[in-house]
Design an enzyme around this catalytic site. Structure first.
Site, short mmCIF file in Angstrom:
data_model
loop_
_atom_site.label_atom_id
_atom_site.label_comp_id
_atom_site.label_asym_id
_atom_site.label_seq_id
_atom_site.Cartn_x
_atom_site.Cartn_y
_atom_site.Cartn_z
N LYS A 1 0.83 -1.21 0.00
CA LYS A 1 0.00 0.00 0.00
C LYS A 1 0.87 1.27 0.00
CE LYS A 1 -3.96 -2.26 2.25
NZ LYS A 1 -5.00 -2.12 3.30
N TYR B 1 -12.21 -3.13 -3.71
CA TYR B 1 -12.83 -3.10 -2.38
C TYR B 1 -14.35 -3.13 -2.47
CZ TYR B 1 -8.38 -2.30 0.03
OH TYR B 1 -7.12 -2.44 0.56
N ARG C 1 -1.38 -14.26 4.55
CA ARG C 1 -2.14 -13.51 5.58
C ARG C 1 -1.50 -13.68 6.96
NH1 ARG C 1 -6.93 -10.92 4.12
NH2 ARG C 1 -7.79 -11.10 6.21
N HIS D 1 -2.06 -5.50 1.53
CA HIS D 1 -3.33 -6.20 1.31
C HIS D 1 -3.01 -7.61 0.87
CE1 HIS D 1 -7.23 -7.38 -0.32
NE2 HIS D 1 -6.51 -7.90 -1.31
O1 CDP Z 1 -7.06 -6.00 4.81
P1 CDP Z 1 -7.82 -7.00 5.65
O2 CDP Z 1 -8.39 -8.14 4.85
O3 CDP Z 1 -7.02 -7.44 6.84
O4 CDP Z 1 -9.04 -6.18 6.31
P2 CDP Z 1 -10.51 -5.87 5.77
O5 CDP Z 1 -11.43 -5.98 6.93
O6 CDP Z 1 -10.82 -6.67 4.55
O7 CDP Z 1 -10.44 -4.32 5.37
C1 CDP Z 1 -9.83 -3.90 4.18
C2 CDP Z 1 -9.03 -2.66 4.46
O8 CDP Z 1 -9.91 -1.59 4.79
C3 CDP Z 1 -8.08 -2.75 5.65
O9 CDP Z 1 -6.86 -3.40 5.34
C4 CDP Z 1 -7.89 -1.28 6.00
O10 CDP Z 1 -6.95 -0.65 5.14
C5 CDP Z 1 -9.27 -0.71 5.73
N1 CDP Z 1 -10.10 -0.64 6.95
C6 CDP Z 1 -10.17 0.58 7.63
O11 CDP Z 1 -9.56 1.57 7.21
N2 CDP Z 1 -10.92 0.68 8.77
C7 CDP Z 1 -11.62 -0.38 9.23
N3 CDP Z 1 -12.36 -0.25 10.34
C8 CDP Z 1 -11.55 -1.60 8.56
C9 CDP Z 1 -10.78 -1.70 7.42
MG MG Z 2 -9.86 -8.10 3.34
#
Ligand code: CDP
Ligand code: MG
Length: 145
Positions: free
Chosen positions: A9, A49, A85, A115
């Protein structure tokens, strides 16, 4: 062989952590089968997203992801999705285990360095958003005699 989409990122990219992060995946034994630097625009962000559209953090997330270059890559290996992950760590670095990429490099739960796809279905969808078939040098790629 399983494939997964990884994005480095804008926060990690601008802080020059690209090499350190790629090294972790290579040391894990995963193979880089596609890679490029990308400028994400709002359209690509909305595809990538799509399941987050409408969430309270969505606007901020898109602003962040379009704020500078990212590195997109496809990694391949046995159980690549789970292994990547695990290396990345939990979404919020406060919860991430010591030694994970997010623990080391992420500032917070939004600007969190990397990501990675979370399932084979997500990986297939996400990889197609970034790469065409001819850009992927996976196990099906052979050099003709
Ligand atoms: O990236 P990951 O799969 O771990 O998390 P996600 O729940 O799929 O969320 C995608 C991305 O959205 C995260 O990696 C964060 O950059 C962002 N996010 C955020 O800014 N605030 C949150 N409360 C949840 C997610
Ligand atoms: Mg995710």
């Amino acid at each position: 062989m399983e494939k997964t989409l990884v994005l480095i990122k804008p926060d990690a990219f601008s802080k020059h952590h690209v090499g350190d992060i790629i090294k972790r995946y290579e040391e894990e034994g995963l193979r880089i089968v596609a890679m490029k630097e990308v400028k994400m625009d709002e359209h690509l962000a909305s595809l990538h997203y799509e399941e987050h559209i409408g969430r309270p953090y969505y606007g901020d997330l898109v602003g962040f992801m379009t704020s500078g270059p990212i590195l997109a890559m496809v990694l391949e290996g046995e159980d690549a999705i789970t292994r990547v992950r695990r290396l990345n760590g939990k979404t919020n670095p406060k919860d991430a285990e010591e030694g994970t990429i997010r623990k080391l490099y992420a500032a917070n739960g939004s600007r969190n360095a990397v990501h990675a796809s979370d399932s084979p279905e997500s990986a297939a969808r996400e990889i197609k958003n970034f790469f065409s078939a001819m850009e992927i040098f996976d196990e099906t790629y052979t050099i003709p005699d």
